[in-house]
Design a protein around this motif. Structure first.
Motif, mmCIF file in Angstrom:
data_model
loop_
_atom_site.group_PDB
_atom_site.id
_atom_site.type_symbol
_atom_site.label_atom_id
_atom_site.label_comp_id
_atom_site.label_asym_id
_atom_site.label_seq_id
_atom_site.Cartn_x
_atom_site.Cartn_y
_atom_site.Cartn_z
ATOM 1 N N ARG A 149 0.870 -1.187 0.000
ATOM 2 C CA ARG A 149 0.000 0.000 0.000
ATOM 3 C C ARG A 149 0.900 1.227 0.000
ATOM 4 O O ARG A 149 1.729 1.399 0.902
ATOM 5 N N THR B 260 -2.608 0.355 -4.228
ATOM 6 C CA THR B 260 -2.339 -0.948 -3.628
ATOM 7 C C THR B 260 -1.987 -1.938 -4.725
ATOM 8 O O THR B 260 -2.460 -1.826 -5.860
ATOM 9 N N ASP C 138 -1.309 -6.277 -4.917
ATOM 10 C CA ASP C 138 -1.302 -7.524 -4.139
ATOM 11 C C ASP C 138 -0.019 -8.329 -4.349
ATOM 12 O O ASP C 138 0.132 -9.426 -3.814
#
Ligand SMILES: NC(=O)c1ccc[n+]([C@@H]2O[C@H](COP(=O)([O-])OP(=O)(O)OC[C@H]3O[C@@H](n4cnc5c(N)ncnc54)[C@H](O)[C@@H]3O)[C@@H](O)[C@H]2O)c1
Length: 344
Positions: free
Chosen positions: A248, A257, A259
């Motif tokens: 983030r 953001t 992943d």
């Protein structure tokens, strides 16, 4: 121009290097492996056979193989504790040296190697392959575009439970020294800021199958009041994060953001009235340059280009030492329980 190279350390990672060296016709043309060295001769012989490397000198003593082959380049893929003596030897023989991470196991050793490379006038760089990937380049591009404003915070989560066996399960500070350096280096790269200090709590959680330091929680101060936090564990069973961490990035105008795999979300403030203004999504563009997204192949290409042109490689040791300082500062902080100054 074809460079002759000796590869020292023929274990698991060496296979990744040889795959990278054989990945494209250009790379095959650029590098000829003329020697393979490992403390265990059979390991080196097996590697030569697996990758069909013929006519290479195979040995257990780096000095002997360097004397016999006189290579331009030493590829150092040994375990971290052996790195210092291997790089020192390579530079003393006049080789350009590309090392696996981490650059060294202490700042004294790293400083010594940085100076030795300067004195020898040779290129000395470190493999930080996990900054040469599409996701990290995309984060950089978005940050550079200014769309989320000035970066104020970077927050990374890394939770996996790999069962490696081998040296990792015996070494001290395993997560910080063997893995976290990738995320620390990428955070430094994406923010473009120098690390100033770190406070870290390192533990070996109950149930850990490592000898030491399988988990770490660190808070870094970067220049310009940027904060980087890292929460990580290598003995976290269950649904894992990506090997790249889950990211983030908080900016003065919006957030991004990632992943660590395929999913990016970026947005700036929305226009709703009231307590929360909602958000307006923004696109996360692809990397500027696809050539920079192929991990080891990209790092090796960058290193070869630096030798050829005289420019510095992106992961040159006198810069990479700042990522090492983040790791070693975190280890020192964990030991003392105090924040540690790591400003260069
Ligand atoms: N960049 C990455 O993503 C990544 C991933 C895995 C490992 N690595 C790094 O690669 C390096 C090697 O890791 P690995 O997983 O291949 O370890 P490994 O134990 O599988 O292989 C290391 C090899 O080096 C040999 N060796 C040790 N000391 C030596 C010396 N003085 N001279 C010659 N050979 C010597 C060992 O006999 C062994 O065969 C480490 O620094 C590790 O951190 C990087």
């Amino acid at each position: 121009m074809t460079y002759n190279a000796v590869l020292c350390g023929c274990g698991a990672m060496a296979k990744g290097w040889l795959r990278a060296l054989q990945a494209t016709p250009q790379m095959q043309e650029a590098v000829r492996v003329v020697g393979l060295v490992d403390l265990d001769r059979a390991t080196a012989e097996a590697l030569a056979a697996e990758f069909n490397i013929r006519n290479a000198v195979i040995g257990t003593d780096l000095d002997v193989v360097l004397t016999e082959t006189k290579p331009d380049i030493l590829f150092d893929v040994v375990i971290p504790v052996a790195r210092h003596s291997v790089v020192k030897t390579g530079l003393a023989y006049g080789c350009h040296v590309l090392s696996e991470k981490p650059m060294a196991t202490s700042m004294e050793e790293a400083e010594y190697l940085r100076r030795a490379a300067k004195d020898a006038g040779r290129v000395h760089a470190v493999v930080q392959n996990r900054r040469f990937i599409s996701g990290v380049r995309r984060m950089c591009r978005l940050v550079e575009s200014g769309v989320i404003g000035q970066v104020t915070g970077i927050h990374c989560d890394f939770f996996l439970g790999p069962h490696f066996g081998g040296f990792r399960e015996q070494m001290d500070n395993v997560l910080l020294l063997d893995m976290a350096i990738h995320t620390f280096d990428a955070a430094r790269f994406v923010s473009g800021k120098s690390p100033l200090s770190v406070y870290c709590v390192e533990t070996n959680p109950v149930g850990s199958w490592y000898a030491h330091g399988a988990a770490a929680n660190a808070i870094f101060r970067f220049a310009d009041d940027v904060v980087f936090t890292y929460r990580g564990s290598w003995c976290a069973e269950g649904e894992r994060t990506s090997w790249e961490s889950a990211w983030r990035i908080v900016g003065s105008k919006g957030m991004l953001t990632w992943d660590g795999e395929e999913t990016f979300k970026a947005a700036v403030a929305g226009t709703e009235p009231g307590l929360l203004h909602g958000f307006t999504p923004v696109d996360v563009p692809p990397p500027y340059n696809d050539e920079e997204t192929h991990g080891h192949t990209s790092v090796i290409s960058d290193f070869l280009d630096a030798i050829r042109t005289g420019r510095e490689p992106e992961t040159v040791s006198h810069d990479n030492i700042k990522s090492l300082a983040m790791v070693l500062g975190a280890i020192e902080s964990a030991k003392s329980g105090q924040p540690v100054d790591i400003a260069a």
